[in-house]
Motif scaffolding. Sequence first.
Motif, PDB file in Angstrom:
ATOM      1  N   SER A 102       0.788  -1.227   0.000  1.00 49.33           N
ATOM      2  CA  SER A 102       0.000   0.000   0.000  1.00 49.33           C
ATOM      3  C   SER A 102       0.823   1.283   0.000  1.00 49.33           C
ATOM      4  O   SER A 102       0.401   2.291  -0.543  1.00 49.33           O
ATOM      5  CB  SER A 102      -0.937   0.022   1.218  1.00 49.33           C
ATOM      6  N   ASP A 103       2.029   1.265   0.616  1.00 47.83           N
ATOM      7  CA  ASP A 103       2.813   2.493   0.762  1.00 47.83           C
ATOM      8  C   ASP A 103       3.766   2.694  -0.411  1.00 47.83           C
ATOM      9  O   ASP A 103       4.325   1.735  -0.934  1.00 47.83           O
ATOM     10  CB  ASP A 103       3.632   2.468   2.058  1.00 47.83           C
ATOM     11  N   THR A 104       3.975   3.942  -0.799  1.00 47.48           N
ATOM     12  CA  THR A 104       4.969   4.272  -1.824  1.00 47.48           C
ATOM     13  C   THR A 104       5.843   5.407  -1.293  1.00 47.48           C
ATOM     14  O   THR A 104       5.531   6.575  -1.465  1.00 47.48           O
ATOM     15  CB  THR A 104       4.303   4.695  -3.146  1.00 47.48           C
ATOM     16  N   LYS A 105       6.924   5.032  -0.634  1.00 47.22           N
ATOM     17  CA  LYS A 105       7.878   6.014  -0.124  1.00 47.22           C
ATOM     18  C   LYS A 105       9.059   6.085  -1.073  1.00 47.22           C
ATOM     19  O   LYS A 105       9.074   5.460  -2.132  1.00 47.22           O
ATOM     20  CB  LYS A 105       8.305   5.625   1.292  1.00 47.22           C
ATOM     21  N   ASP A 106      10.095   6.833  -0.683  1.00 48.65           N
ATOM     22  CA  ASP A 106      11.222   7.072  -1.584  1.00 48.65           C
ATOM     23  C   ASP A 106      11.827   5.783  -2.131  1.00 48.65           C
ATOM     24  O   ASP A 106      12.104   5.679  -3.324  1.00 48.65           O
ATOM     25  CB  ASP A 106      12.302   7.876  -0.845  1.00 48.65           C
ATOM     26  N   ASP A 107      12.062   4.811  -1.265  1.00 49.75           N
ATOM     27  CA  ASP A 107      12.695   3.568  -1.696  1.00 49.75           C
ATOM     28  C   ASP A 107      11.717   2.398  -1.725  1.00 49.75           C
ATOM     29  O   ASP A 107      12.125   1.247  -1.749  1.00 49.75           O
ATOM     30  CB  ASP A 107      13.871   3.235  -0.768  1.00 49.75           C
ATOM     31  N   PHE A 108      10.406   2.698  -1.713  1.00 49.07           N
ATOM     32  CA  PHE A 108       9.395   1.655  -1.747  1.00 49.07           C
ATOM     33  C   PHE A 108       8.739   1.598  -3.121  1.00 49.07           C
ATOM     34  O   PHE A 108       8.486   2.626  -3.748  1.00 49.07           O
ATOM     35  CB  PHE A 108       8.284   1.921  -0.721  1.00 49.07           C
ATOM     36  N   PHE A 109       8.461   0.403  -3.567  1.00 45.69           N
ATOM     37  CA  PHE A 109       7.666   0.193  -4.770  1.00 45.69           C
ATOM     38  C   PHE A 109       6.339  -0.421  -4.338  1.00 45.69           C
ATOM     39  O   PHE A 109       6.316  -1.329  -3.514  1.00 45.69           O
ATOM     40  CB  PHE A 109       8.386  -0.763  -5.734  1.00 45.69           C
ATOM     41  N   GLN A 110       5.260   0.088  -4.885  1.00 45.05           N
ATOM     42  CA  GLN A 110       3.958  -0.476  -4.566  1.00 45.05           C
ATOM     43  C   GLN A 110       3.781  -1.744  -5.378  1.00 45.05           C
ATOM     44  O   GLN A 110       3.690  -1.710  -6.612  1.00 45.05           O
ATOM     45  CB  GLN A 110       2.847   0.531  -4.874  1.00 45.05           C
ATOM     46  N   VAL A 111       3.759  -2.869  -4.669  1.00 41.17           N
ATOM     47  CA  VAL A 111       3.754  -4.171  -5.342  1.00 41.17           C
ATOM     48  C   VAL A 111       2.738  -5.089  -4.691  1.00 41.17           C
ATOM     49  O   VAL A 111       2.737  -5.290  -3.473  1.00 41.17           O
ATOM     50  CB  VAL A 111       5.152  -4.832  -5.292  1.00 41.17           C
ATOM     51  N   ASP A 112       1.897  -5.655  -5.518  1.00 47.62           N
ATOM     52  CA  ASP A 112       1.027  -6.761  -5.133  1.00 47.62           C
ATOM     53  C   ASP A 112       1.686  -8.010  -5.714  1.00 47.62           C
ATOM     54  O   ASP A 112       1.750  -8.174  -6.938  1.00 47.62           O
ATOM     55  CB  ASP A 112      -0.375  -6.547  -5.721  1.00 47.62           C
ATOM     56  N   ILE A 113       2.193  -8.892  -4.847  1.00 48.74           N
ATOM     57  CA  ILE A 113       2.981 -10.020  -5.356  1.00 48.74           C
ATOM     58  C   ILE A 113       2.126 -11.075  -6.056  1.00 48.74           C
ATOM     59  O   ILE A 113       2.678 -12.028  -6.622  1.00 48.74           O
ATOM     60  CB  ILE A 113       3.849 -10.680  -4.268  1.00 48.74           C
ATOM     61  N   THR A 114       0.820 -10.897  -6.049  1.00 44.03           N
ATOM     62  CA  THR A 114      -0.011 -11.770  -6.880  1.00 44.03           C
ATOM     63  C   THR A 114      -0.076 -11.251  -8.312  1.00 44.03           C
ATOM     64  O   THR A 114      -0.676 -11.898  -9.175  1.00 44.03           O
ATOM     65  CB  THR A 114      -1.437 -11.893  -6.311  1.00 44.03           C
ATOM     66  N   CYS A 115       0.553 -10.103  -8.575  1.00 46.58           N
ATOM     67  CA  CYS A 115       0.566  -9.493  -9.913  1.00 46.58           C
ATOM     68  C   CYS A 115       2.002  -9.484 -10.438  1.00 46.58           C
ATOM     69  O   CYS A 115       2.851  -8.742  -9.953  1.00 46.58           O
ATOM     70  CB  CYS A 115       0.015  -8.075  -9.843  1.00 46.58           C
ATOM     71  N   ASN A 116       2.289 -10.284 -11.433  1.00 45.13           N
ATOM     72  CA  ASN A 116       3.652 -10.396 -11.961  1.00 45.13           C
ATOM     73  C   ASN A 116       4.180  -9.085 -12.529  1.00 45.13           C
ATOM     74  O   ASN A 116       5.383  -8.807 -12.447  1.00 45.13           O
ATOM     75  CB  ASN A 116       3.710 -11.489 -13.029  1.00 45.13           C
ATOM     76  N   ASP A 117       3.303  -8.269 -13.109  1.00 48.10           N
ATOM     77  CA  ASP A 117       3.749  -6.998 -13.674  1.00 48.10           C
ATOM     78  C   ASP A 117       4.294  -6.071 -12.588  1.00 48.10           C
ATOM     79  O   ASP A 117       5.268  -5.346 -12.811  1.00 48.10           O
ATOM     80  CB  ASP A 117       2.605  -6.307 -14.418  1.00 48.10           C
ATOM     81  N   ASP A 118       3.683  -6.099 -11.396  1.00 47.06           N
ATOM     82  CA  ASP A 118       4.185  -5.292 -10.276  1.00 47.06           C
ATOM     83  C   ASP A 118       5.582  -5.750  -9.864  1.00 47.06           C
ATOM     84  O   ASP A 118       6.490  -4.939  -9.644  1.00 47.06           O
ATOM     85  CB  ASP A 118       3.252  -5.408  -9.059  1.00 47.06           C
ATOM     86  N   ILE A 119       5.750  -7.063  -9.774  1.00 49.50           N
ATOM     87  CA  ILE A 119       7.055  -7.625  -9.388  1.00 49.50           C
ATOM     88  C   ILE A 119       8.102  -7.268 -10.431  1.00 49.50           C
ATOM     89  O   ILE A 119       9.224  -6.854 -10.106  1.00 49.50           O
ATOM     90  CB  ILE A 119       6.954  -9.152  -9.235  1.00 49.50           C
ATOM     91  N   LEU A 120       7.748  -7.427 -11.689  1.00 48.94           N
ATOM     92  CA  LEU A 120       8.679  -7.150 -12.783  1.00 48.94           C
ATOM     93  C   LEU A 120       9.161  -5.704 -12.745  1.00 48.94           C
ATOM     94  O   LEU A 120      10.354  -5.433 -12.926  1.00 48.94           O
ATOM     95  CB  LEU A 120       8.004  -7.468 -14.114  1.00 48.94           C
ATOM     96  N   ARG A 121       8.248  -4.772 -12.498  1.00 49.83           N
ATOM     97  CA  ARG A 121       8.611  -3.358 -12.457  1.00 49.83           C
ATOM     98  C   ARG A 121       9.647  -3.091 -11.358  1.00 49.83           C
ATOM     99  O   ARG A 121      10.628  -2.383 -11.586  1.00 49.83           O
ATOM    100  CB  ARG A 121       7.358  -2.515 -12.219  1.00 49.83           C
ATOM    101  N   ALA A 122       9.457  -3.681 -10.186  1.00 49.74           N
ATOM    102  CA  ALA A 122      10.387  -3.461  -9.075  1.00 49.74           C
ATOM    103  C   ALA A 122      11.743  -4.104  -9.353  1.00 49.74           C
ATOM    104  O   ALA A 122      12.792  -3.490  -9.110  1.00 49.74           O
ATOM    105  CB  ALA A 122       9.798  -4.010  -7.782  1.00 49.74           C
ATOM    106  N   LEU A 123      11.751  -5.311  -9.895  1.00 47.48           N
ATOM    107  CA  LEU A 123      13.005  -6.002 -10.154  1.00 47.48           C
ATOM    108  C   LEU A 123      13.814  -5.314 -11.259  1.00 47.48           C
ATOM    109  O   LEU A 123      15.048  -5.224 -11.178  1.00 47.48           O
ATOM    110  CB  LEU A 123      12.742  -7.461 -10.526  1.00 47.48           C
ATOM    111  N   LYS A 124      13.136  -4.826 -12.274  1.00 48.04           N
ATOM    112  CA  LYS A 124      13.843  -4.122 -13.350  1.00 48.04           C
ATOM    113  C   LYS A 124      14.422  -2.800 -12.859  1.00 48.04           C
ATOM    114  O   LYS A 124      15.499  -2.383 -13.293  1.00 48.04           O
ATOM    115  CB  LYS A 124      12.896  -3.882 -14.530  1.00 48.04           C
ATOM    116  N   ALA A 125      13.727  -2.135 -11.957  1.00 47.94           N
ATOM    117  CA  ALA A 125      14.195  -0.839 -11.459  1.00 47.94           C
ATOM    118  C   ALA A 125      15.395  -0.989 -10.532  1.00 47.94           C
ATOM    119  O   ALA A 125      16.323  -0.175 -10.567  1.00 47.94           O
ATOM    120  CB  ALA A 125      13.062  -0.121 -10.732  1.00 47.94           C
ATOM    121  N   VAL A 126      15.409  -2.024  -9.699  1.00 48.70           N
ATOM    122  CA  VAL A 126      16.464  -2.173  -8.686  1.00 48.70           C
ATOM    123  C   VAL A 126      17.620  -3.039  -9.167  1.00 48.70           C
ATOM    124  O   VAL A 126      18.782  -2.735  -8.919  1.00 48.70           O
ATOM    125  CB  VAL A 126      15.875  -2.760  -7.381  1.00 48.70           C
TER     126      VAL A 126
END
Length: 296
Positions: free
Chosen positions: A38-62
């Motif tokens: 739910s939170d999106t802070k400076d070093d946080f990515f908003q990710v629902d791990i049941t959604c692969n697109d959310d996971i992909l976005r965080a992994l590609k960014a970091v």
Amino acid sequence: MDLASNKVLVFGIEGFTGIHLSEYLKNTGYEVFGTSYSDTKDDFFQVDITCNDDILRALKAVVPDYIIVLSGISFPAHGNNEDFYNINTIGAINILDVLIQLNQNPKKIIMASSATVYGNLGTEVLDESLCPKPANHYGASKYAMESMAKNYFSRLNIIISRPFNYTGVGQMRHFLIPKIVNHFKDNKKNIELGNLDVQREFNDITYVCEVYKKLLECNGKSIILNISSNRGIQLLDVIEMMNKIAGYTIQVSVNPDFVRKDEIKTLTGSPEKLFDLIGKLEQVDFKTTLRKMFES
């Protein structure tokens, strides 16, 4: 080892463990990123791990050097049983699938399971050689995650941890130890509990953070380990410690609604396999942990 450029991505950083662990790792030189539902802070990515697109976005960014998967539902009395499997099992495995899709292979991936996978085996000290027999949906969802994750051992550097009970400042009130401490902080004269004859480890959160750091840095992989100390503490002994810390005696009664039919009476774990890998660790006595929680 120069940790300045070593990036850790913590899935579920906004939870009790994630908050403490991220600070611990930052203070020891790691660059910490995290995901939150739910939170999106400076070093946080908003990710629902049941959604692969959310996971992909965080992994590609970091493009993390290390990953710690803490995301999940950790309260066994959570009302919706389907959530345990959707998040604790399928969501956790989604992270591994997306890593393979991106051809990312971090130095270490730690996936948090739970000691509740053992169930009520009737054994005083639980070790990793025992066959799990989970007694509730929370434990079953974590065991299902373990079973699936082992299929990725040949492709990713994975350690599966089975933490026994731990606590500390900031843990939510619906967990047992914070509930007890907060009754004393609120100067309540009575407390209703469930099973009184249980024995648990009740480790300190700082101990758990130190274990996770050492697991990141060890050579082990493709293993399942207890995060434990074999330090069993009776629930009524916790009450007695708090009586002394708070300076008064609380009255304890059993509420039948709080008594779980599948309650695991004794849950302490052998740390032998863990200590063989990372070395023996000590922790503060539990009364010190309680006092810190009471005075916070």
